[in-house]
Every structure is written in structure tokens, then in C-alpha cells.
Design an enzyme around this catalytic site. Structure first.
Site, PDB file in Angstrom:
ATOM      1  N   LYS A  87     -10.355   9.307   1.848  1.00  0.00           N
ATOM      2  CA  LYS A  87      -9.211   9.065   2.736  1.00  0.00           C
ATOM      3  C   LYS A  87      -9.284  10.050   3.900  1.00  0.00           C
ATOM      4  O   LYS A  87      -9.331  11.268   3.696  1.00  0.00           O
ATOM      5  CB  LYS A  87      -7.928   9.264   1.928  1.00  0.00           C
ATOM      6  CG  LYS A  87      -6.749   8.495   2.435  1.00  0.00           C
ATOM      7  CD  LYS A  87      -5.643   8.589   1.402  1.00  0.00           C
ATOM      8  CE  LYS A  87      -4.388   7.931   1.857  1.00  0.00           C
ATOM      9  NZ  LYS A  87      -3.261   8.277   0.974  1.00  0.00           N
TER      10      LYS A  87
HETATM   11  C1  E4P Z   1      -0.545   6.376   0.671  1.00  0.00           C
HETATM   12  O1  E4P Z   1      -1.698   6.148   0.917  1.00  0.00           O
HETATM   13  C2  E4P Z   1       0.334   7.144   1.560  1.00  0.00           C
HETATM   14  O2  E4P Z   1      -0.101   8.461   1.656  1.00  0.00           O
HETATM   15  C3  E4P Z   1       1.733   7.057   1.029  1.00  0.00           C
HETATM   16  O3  E4P Z   1       2.031   5.697   0.758  1.00  0.00           O
HETATM   17  C4  E4P Z   1       2.782   7.672   1.918  1.00  0.00           C
HETATM   18  O4  E4P Z   1       4.046   7.382   1.373  1.00  0.00           O
HETATM   19  P1  E4P Z   1       5.393   8.152   1.795  1.00  0.00           P
HETATM   20  O5  E4P Z   1       5.724   7.764   3.189  1.00  0.00           O
HETATM   21  O6  E4P Z   1       6.405   7.657   0.811  1.00  0.00           O
HETATM   22  O7  E4P Z   1       5.098   9.624   1.653  1.00  0.00           O
END
Ligand code: E4P
Length: 217
Positions: A87
Site C-alpha cells: 500500500k
Molecule cells: C483502508 O484501506 C483505509 O485506510 C481505511 O478504509 C480508512 O478508513 P477511515 O477513514 O475509517 O480511517
């Protein structure tokens, strides 16, 4: 549409897997910290533990923000397990790293996507997934679902194979709307996946079926 779970909590990952509908996992540094996972060795071990629970893609996020650091970290993550997806944040050196990884058969998830232009750039750089953060867009009184729709149009116009991984999902209707708009994946908290089960008429109907059965036996 694929369902990923958005957590680093092993119990929640097992529960979603046992439901039989889980295709993968996404994590981020905040989710890892929430589980009290710190130190490089512990973090890497935790990713392997997740991969051993779920037979599907597991996104593991780099911390570095410079090209050399992202590449070195991404390679370490990639070598942990065949299901790891690296990522990478949507920053200038991140885009360069996406290109490097795609040329070296390392799958990636470009995170922190908030505009169609960012999603276009990530796809051109060869990202395997892009993660538009729909909940955080809704949180500032804007329209997260419009972003999904726009990215879908752009990718379909040009045949980009990058998958749209809707992230920052807050509730079950986010999942349903993502499905309607053609997002390839939704990564969801366990609560949103379980909420898809719920309808009051289902509960009332089942109660009546069971009561009628009991009366006739
Ligand atoms: C996933 O890949 C993201 O980092 C995550 O969904 C972010 O979610 P949030 O906005 O609830 O922190």
C-alpha cells in the site's frame, strides 16, 4: 464485488472469514496501532498472521515517503507472503514507486485517493488497486460516491485494469451504493458487513414461521 475487511484485529478477520464472504484484508498504520502492534518485527509478523487466516489479498502500508524508502520497504513487505499487496500513498514519490513496482511484478494499492485525477495518475502508474476514501469525503460534507462514479467512468473509458477498492466505508448503504456504481471491492469494518444481514421484516417473518411450525407440531 469483492469484500475486504478493514482492520488489523485478528478475531474480527476470523469472524468475517468464517461468514464465508471474505476476499481480503486492508490495514493501515492507524489500524495496526489500534491493535497495539509496534516495532518492525512485530508489524511484519502480524501481516504474516493475517495472511495465514485469509486466502486473499492483504494490503500492508509503507511508512516511508521517499522513493528509495518506499521501494525498499515495499520489497520487504512483498517478500513476506504471496498475498501481500504493498500500500503506497498518493504522493509524488509514491507514484514513481507504483511504476517501479508494476514493472517488477509487485502488486500495489494506492491509498489516500480523494480525487478522480489522483485515481487516473495511479492507474497510469500501474497500481493494482486504488483506494478512494468515501467516508472521509462524506465527513466533510462532500460526495464520496460521486468519486467512485467518476473513477469508474474514467477507468472504463480507457480500459484501465486498476481495481477500484472503495475505502473508508462507514455503513452498509455505502457498500450497496458501491456495488451499484461498479466498485470492484469494498473494504469494510466488520459492523458494516454484518449490518447487511439485517432487516426487521426478516426477523418478524422468521419469528412467525417458527411460531406456526411450533403450533402445528
Ligand atoms: C483502508 O484501506 C483505509 O485506510 C481505511 O478504509 C480508512 O478508513 P477511515 O477513514 O475509517 O480511517
Amino acid at each position: 464485488m469483492k469484500f475486504f475487511i478493514d482492520t488489523a484485529n485478528l478475531d474480527q478477520i476470523r469472524e468475517a472469514r468464517d461468514l464465508g464472504v471474505l476476499d481480503g484484508v486492508t490495514t493501515n498504520p492507524s489500524l495496526m496501532a489500534k491493535e497495539g502492534i509496534s516495532g518492525e518485527a512485530n508489524i511484519l509478523k502480524h501481516y504474516v498472521d493475517i495472511c495465514n487466516i485469509v486466502d486473499g489479498d492483504v494490503s500492508a502500508e509503507v511508512i516511508s515517503t521517499d522513493f528509495d524508502g518506499i521501494v525498499a520497504e515495499g520489497k520487504r513487505l512483498h517478500e513476506l507472503h504471496e498475498n501481500i499487496v504493498v500500500k503506497v500513498p498518493m504522493i509524488k514519490d509514491g507514484v514513481k514507486a507504483l511504476k517501479y513496482f508494476s514493472e517488477n511484478d509487485i502488486r500495489t494499492n494506492c491509498t489516500l485517493i480523494f480525487s478522480p485525477g489522483q485515481a487516473l495518475l495511479a492507474a497510469k502508474a500501474g497500481a493494482s488497486y486504488v483506494s478512494p476514501f468515501i467516508g472521509r469525503i462524506d465527513d466533510i460534507s462532500s460526495d464520496g460516491m460521486a468519486l467512485i462514479e467518476s473513477i469508474r467512468t474514467i477507468y472504463d473509458n480507457f480500459g484501465f485494469e486498476t481495481e477500484i477498492l472503495a475505502a473508508s466505508v462507514r455503513h452498509p448503504m455505502h457498500i450497496v451504493e458501491c456495488a451499484e456504481l461498479g466498485a470492484d471491492v469494498a473494504t469494510c469494518p466488520l459492523s458494516a458487513i454484518l449490518a447487511l444481514l439485517k432487516h426487521p421484516l426478516t426477523d418478524i417473518g422468521l419469528e412467525k414461521f417458527l411460531a406456526d411450525h411450533a403450533k402445528s407440531n
